[in-house]
Scaffold this motif. Structure first.
Motif, PDB file in Angstrom:
ATOM      1  N   VAL A  24       0.331  -1.645  -0.084  1.00  0.00           N
ATOM      2  CA  VAL A  24      -0.217   0.083  -0.218  1.00  0.00           C
ATOM      3  C   VAL A  24       0.924   1.054   0.120  1.00  0.00           C
ATOM      4  N   PRO A  25       0.948   2.185  -1.123  1.00  0.00           N
ATOM      5  CA  PRO A  25       1.793   3.518  -1.002  1.00  0.00           C
ATOM      6  C   PRO A  25       1.596   4.194   0.338  1.00  0.00           C
ATOM      7  N   GLY A  26       2.374   5.004   0.672  1.00  0.00           N
ATOM      8  CA  GLY A  26       2.483   5.830   2.037  1.00  0.00           C
ATOM      9  C   GLY A  26       1.997   7.226   1.207  1.00  0.00           C
ATOM     10  N   LEU A  27       2.050   7.812   2.230  1.00  0.00           N
ATOM     11  CA  LEU A  27       1.055   9.541   1.768  1.00  0.00           C
ATOM     12  C   LEU A  27       1.852  10.175   2.054  1.00  0.00           C
ATOM     13  N   VAL A  28       2.896   9.671   2.818  1.00  0.00           N
ATOM     14  CA  VAL A  28       4.629  10.649   3.585  1.00  0.00           C
ATOM     15  C   VAL A  28       5.124  10.481   2.796  1.00  0.00           C
ATOM     16  N   ASN A  29       6.476  11.027   2.298  1.00  0.00           N
ATOM     17  CA  ASN A  29       7.883  10.953   2.076  1.00  0.00           C
ATOM     18  C   ASN A  29       8.299  11.277   3.148  1.00  0.00           C
ATOM     19  N   PRO A  30       9.602  10.246   3.105  1.00  0.00           N
ATOM     20  CA  PRO A  30      10.922   9.509   3.634  1.00  0.00           C
ATOM     21  C   PRO A  30      10.899  11.220   4.271  1.00  0.00           C
ATOM     22  N   ALA A  31      11.704  11.157   6.054  1.00  0.00           N
ATOM     23  CA  ALA A  31      11.960  12.603   6.023  1.00  0.00           C
ATOM     24  C   ALA A  31      13.371  13.304   6.143  1.00  0.00           C
ATOM     25  N   LEU A  32      13.812  11.925   5.523  1.00  0.00           N
ATOM     26  CA  LEU A  32      15.982  12.072   4.926  1.00  0.00           C
ATOM     27  C   LEU A  32      15.005  10.641   3.793  1.00  0.00           C
ATOM     28  N   PRO A  33      16.634  11.142   3.203  1.00  0.00           N
ATOM     29  CA  PRO A  33      17.022   9.885   2.643  1.00  0.00           C
ATOM     30  C   PRO A  33      17.160   8.989   2.787  1.00  0.00           C
ATOM     31  N   ALA A  34      17.285   7.458   2.276  1.00  0.00           N
ATOM     32  CA  ALA A  34      18.302   6.657   2.152  1.00  0.00           C
ATOM     33  C   ALA A  34      19.571   6.744   1.519  1.00  0.00           C
ATOM     34  N   GLY A  35      20.482   6.673   3.005  1.00  0.00           N
ATOM     35  CA  GLY A  35      22.138   6.891   2.160  1.00  0.00           C
ATOM     36  C   GLY A  35      22.653   8.402   2.670  1.00  0.00           C
ATOM     37  N   ALA A  36      21.306   8.751   3.519  1.00  0.00           N
ATOM     38  CA  ALA A  36      22.121  10.528   3.877  1.00  0.00           C
ATOM     39  C   ALA A  36      23.215  10.690   4.985  1.00  0.00           C
ATOM     40  N   LEU A  37      23.466   9.381   5.541  1.00  0.00           N
ATOM     41  CA  LEU A  37      24.342   8.952   6.803  1.00  0.00           C
ATOM     42  C   LEU A  37      24.987   8.695   6.340  1.00  0.00           C
ATOM     43  N   ARG A  38      25.262   7.248   5.416  1.00  0.00           N
ATOM     44  CA  ARG A  38      26.327   6.799   4.690  1.00  0.00           C
ATOM     45  C   ARG A  38      26.760   7.384   3.720  1.00  0.00           C
ATOM     46  N   ALA A  39      26.300   8.371   3.323  1.00  0.00           N
ATOM     47  CA  ALA A  39      27.421   9.100   2.149  1.00  0.00           C
ATOM     48  C   ALA A  39      28.510  10.414   2.525  1.00  0.00           C
ATOM     49  N   LEU A  40      28.038  10.258   3.988  1.00  0.00           N
ATOM     50  CA  LEU A  40      28.857  11.455   5.004  1.00  0.00           C
ATOM     51  C   LEU A  40      29.704  10.366   5.690  1.00  0.00           C
ATOM     52  N   THR A  41      31.002  10.735   5.537  1.00  0.00           N
ATOM     53  CA  THR A  41      32.585  10.424   6.196  1.00  0.00           C
ATOM     54  C   THR A  41      32.560  10.953   8.270  1.00  0.00           C
ATOM     55  N   GLN A  42      32.642   9.899   8.455  1.00  0.00           N
ATOM     56  CA  GLN A  42      32.218   9.938  10.343  1.00  0.00           C
ATOM     57  C   GLN A  42      33.444  11.388  10.450  1.00  0.00           C
ATOM     58  N   PRO A  43      33.078  12.698  11.569  1.00  0.00           N
ATOM     59  CA  PRO A  43      33.668  13.306  11.656  1.00  0.00           C
ATOM     60  C   PRO A  43      34.241  13.227  12.959  1.00  0.00           C
ATOM     61  N   ARG A  44      35.400  13.524  13.097  1.00  0.00           N
ATOM     62  CA  ARG A  44      36.004  14.644  14.116  1.00  0.00           C
ATOM     63  C   ARG A  44      34.631  15.728  15.327  1.00  0.00           C
ATOM     64  N   LEU A  45      34.284  15.325  15.814  1.00  0.00           N
ATOM     65  CA  LEU A  45      33.792  17.076  16.092  1.00  0.00           C
ATOM     66  C   LEU A  45      34.450  17.219  18.065  1.00  0.00           C
ATOM     67  N   VAL A  46      34.707  18.351  17.545  1.00  0.00           N
ATOM     68  CA  VAL A  46      35.263  19.413  18.561  1.00  0.00           C
ATOM     69  C   VAL A  46      34.274  19.831  19.946  1.00  0.00           C
ATOM     70  N   VAL A  47      34.248  19.123  20.840  1.00  0.00           N
ATOM     71  CA  VAL A  47      33.423  19.463  21.931  1.00  0.00           C
ATOM     72  C   VAL A  47      33.669  20.654  22.707  1.00  0.00           C
ATOM     73  N   ASP A  48      34.893  20.782  22.721  1.00  0.00           N
ATOM     74  CA  ASP A  48      35.231  22.366  23.722  1.00  0.00           C
ATOM     75  C   ASP A  48      36.195  22.078  23.882  1.00  0.00           C
ATOM     76  N   ASP A  49      37.718  22.858  24.240  1.00  0.00           N
ATOM     77  CA  ASP A  49      38.544  23.543  24.779  1.00  0.00           C
ATOM     78  C   ASP A  49      39.395  22.120  25.147  1.00  0.00           C
ATOM     79  N   ASP A  50      38.403  21.472  25.629  1.00  0.00           N
ATOM     80  CA  ASP A  50      39.619  19.834  26.541  1.00  0.00           C
ATOM     81  C   ASP A  50      38.470  18.024  26.198  1.00  0.00           C
ATOM     82  N   LEU A  51      37.129  17.999  24.952  1.00  0.00           N
ATOM     83  CA  LEU A  51      36.702  17.130  24.918  1.00  0.00           C
ATOM     84  C   LEU A  51      36.995  17.271  22.935  1.00  0.00           C
ATOM     85  N   THR A  52      36.975  15.612  22.481  1.00  0.00           N
ATOM     86  CA  THR A  52      36.341  15.223  21.175  1.00  0.00           C
ATOM     87  C   THR A  52      35.826  14.735  21.259  1.00  0.00           C
TER      88      THR A  52
END
Length: 217
Positions: A24-52
């Motif tokens: 049965v077809p849905g009435l709502v499209n995906p909010a984000l497409p499949a592949g949205a995470l996979r297309a990204l390289t997992q980053p290093r994220l700076v939390v603050d001066d002391d944490l990453t």
């Protein structure tokens, strides 16, 4: 911790043993497409001066063993790690989960020496609904400096601004007030109580649910 969507099948007749699946077809499209995470390289994220926040590495094995030998981490995360093979599998599973777009996990590391002292992750990732559950732990030696709250705020910012999630939620047992304080310090207001929601080693626990939306200030 996870939700499932499924399509029921319908039997063509009472004599048939083969079900005919009606898509049965849905009435709502995906909010984000499949592949949205996979297309990204997992980053290093700076939390603050002391944490990453950084991807897990093989040389984090000692920190992982220490964490999962800690009684309260075992209790609230409901698992233990007993040997090197399990440690290495746990690390590899994060890479697998990133490509499967089900979970995304980071080590919380000290900026000074890049030593892992905790974890922060997006679990039960549902791109269709643009939401995920945030999870965290911190080894005992690094507690008392709001490490979990600081890391969770940074991860939530990335989830909203880069991955473009709509909702990030957090669950904790009502018997775990420390996690409730972390949630409130991260700006996750309490939404309610899920009664008898999660099975722990000592039985069913009521769970508090907290959440933030991308539109929250």
């Amino acid at each position: 911790m996870e939700s499932s969507w499924f399509r029921p099948g319908f039997a063509g007749s009472s004599k048939s043993t083969t079900a005919t699946v009606v898509d049965v077809p849905g009435l709502v499209n995906p909010a984000l497409p499949a592949g949205a995470l996979r297309a990204l390289t997992q980053p290093r994220l700076v939390v603050d001066d002391d944490l990453t926040l950084r991807p897990w590495r093989a040389d984090d094995a000692d920190a992982i063993r220490t964490a999962f030998a800690t009684p309260d981490i075992q209790r609230w995360h409901m698992r233990s790690i007993d040997g090197d093979d399990e440690v290495h599998q746990w690390i590899e599973d994060w890479t697998t989960s990133w490509h499967a777009e089900t979970d995304a996990g980071w080590a919380i590391a000290r900026t000074s020496d890049d030593q892992a002292i905790g974890q922060a992750s997006l679990r039960s990732l549902a791109l269709f609904a643009a939401q995920a559950q945030v999870s965290y732990w911190v080894v005992p030696a690094a507690r008392g400096a709001r490490v979990a709250a600081r890391a969770t705020r940074a991860l939530t910012h990335w989830a909203f601004e880069v991955l473009r999630l709509h909702r990030v939620f957090l669950l904790h047992s009502t018997a775990n007030p420390a996690s409730c304080r972390v949630a409130l310090n991260c700006g996750f207001p309490a939404e309610g109580t899920l009664r008898g929601y999660m099975l722990h080693t000592d039985g069913w626990h009521d769970m508090h649910i907290h959440a933030r939306l991308h539109t929250d200030l």
